[in-house]
Enzyme design. Structure first.
Site: not given
Ligand code: OSB
Ligand code: MG
Length: 375
Positions: A139, A165, A167, A193, A218, A243, A267, A295
């Site tokens: 990530s 991934k 952000k 994400d 995401e 998420d 999660k 995570g």
């Protein structure tokens, strides 16, 4: 395999990240982490980690609210009370006790590891995990510019990561993802994400990401939303993964009924623990919906739980379970978590979490400590 916990020790440690991690709702440079030590009447110990962050920018909980909730309400319900099965803990903690899922999860998860330790089996086995290795994704936080992101993404693939991934946020999205896709090539597993940075009115902008062949996007919309995500999903070719919005088994079911997304990032802490996490896994497996393990910048303790959970069969997409060295100069567990060929090995041959805690290092990093004891 009934057990009675007699002490839960809370410790706050400070641990600087090797590199600042920026998401749409804020930046983290130094973690404040709540570590729990659970002990039963025979002296059998299990370690756990509360993943609540420093600020309420991911969920409403923080390390400070979790500390309070565990000390005042969670621990008193558990200490001195015989627990027949870890799966019983959720109903004990949920009765007339709203919210505080991360606080509840820290203790619930510790009880799973404690049960595994006592039974002499790995946590992965106790949960029903079937994998010996889990595929790892990285990530990447929001970078200063698209070129910087492209470089980081290429380096990650070269290191062996099985999924990248990125952000995103408004203004750091289309150009950034375009640069990453260009650098990685058309077939590399790439995703974004947004951590709730967009509104439904941004649908046209988000639809521009469709051309990059992302595995998923995401949590584009609000952290508690399902209805608008369903509307947005109709307008996107890219699958939506939720998420923040999935805080319980019921919310996962609602998502599937409403069509708010096609994939879930699980999660355990966000849903109240491993029992609910596994139930969401099972629900998704029955409906042919893929899941993966998220995570929260955990130490090697929290990471051990993620590795065990991700060993369940329907975790078919690489998880955000990077090795220790991605986050820390030095982790607090021995051995540290490592990655080989993009895979992390599940310590199935060892009881409990399969790592031990470096007590000297933990003591060095501890800034406050409180022992909660059975009456
Ligand atoms: O949205 O998945 C997220 C970290 C902090 C808060 C939210 C998220 C994340 C990550 C980090 O993406 C994943 C990791 O631990 O490597
Ligand atoms: Mg996320």
């Amino acid at each position: 395999m009934s057990a009675t916990l007699v002490r839960i020790t809370l410790r706050e440690i400070r641990l600087p990240l090797r590199e600042a991690f920026r998401i749409s709702s804020g930046q983290t440079t130094r973690r404040r982490i709540l570590i729990l030590e659970l002990e039963d009447i025979d002296g059998v110990v299990a370690w756990a980690e509360c993943t609540a962050a420093e600020r309420p920018n991911y969920s409403s909980e923080t390390i400070d609210t979790a500390w309070l909730a565990i000390a005042r309400w969670v621990a008193p319900r558990i200490l001195g009370r015989p627990i027949a099965e870890p799966a019983d803990v959720t109903s004990i903690l949920e009765r007339d006790f709203r919210g505080h899922k991360m606080a509840k999860a820290a203790v619930e998860m510790g009880i799973w590891a404690h049960a595994a330790e006592r039974a002499g089996v790995s946590l992965a086995s106790l949960l029903g995990g079937t994998r010996d290795k889990i595929a790892t994704g990285i990530s990447l936080g929001i970078q200063p510019d698209p070129t910087a992101l492209a470089k980081r993404a290429s380096a990650a693939l070269a290191e062996g990561y099985r999924r990248v991934k990125c952000k995103i946020e408004p203004g750091a999205d289309v150009d950034y993802i375009a640069a990453a896709r260009e650098a990685l090539g058309p077939d590399a597993p790439l995703m974004a994400d947004a951590n709730s940075a967009y509104r439904l009115e941004d649908g046209d902008r988000l639809a521009r990401l469709d051309e990059f062949g992302l595995m998923m996007i995401e949590q584009p919309l609000a952290s508690d939303d399902l209805v608008r995500h369903a509307e947005l999903q109709k307008r996107l070719r890219t699958p939506i993964c939720l998420d923040e919005s999935i805080t319980s088994v019921d919310r996962a079911e609602d998502m599937l009924v409403l069509g708010s997304g096609k994939i879930i990032n699980i999660k355990a802490a966000r849903v109240g623990g491993l029992g609910p996490a596994r139930a969401i896994h099972d629900l998704c497996a029955a409906r042919d919906v893929p899941v993966w393990c998220g995570g929260m910048l955990e130490t090697g303790i929290g990471r051990a739980y993620n590795v065990a959970l991700a060993s369940l069969p329907n975790f078919v997409i690489p998880g955000d379970v990077s090795p220790s060295a991605r986050y820390w100069e030095r982790d607090i567990v021995i051995p540290e978590w490592t990655m080989e060929d993009g895979m992390v090995t599940v310590p199935r041959g060892q009881p409990g979490l399969g790592i031990s805690v470096d007590r000297d290092r933990l003591a060095d990093l501890t800034v406050r400590e409180r022992a909660l004891c059975a009456p």
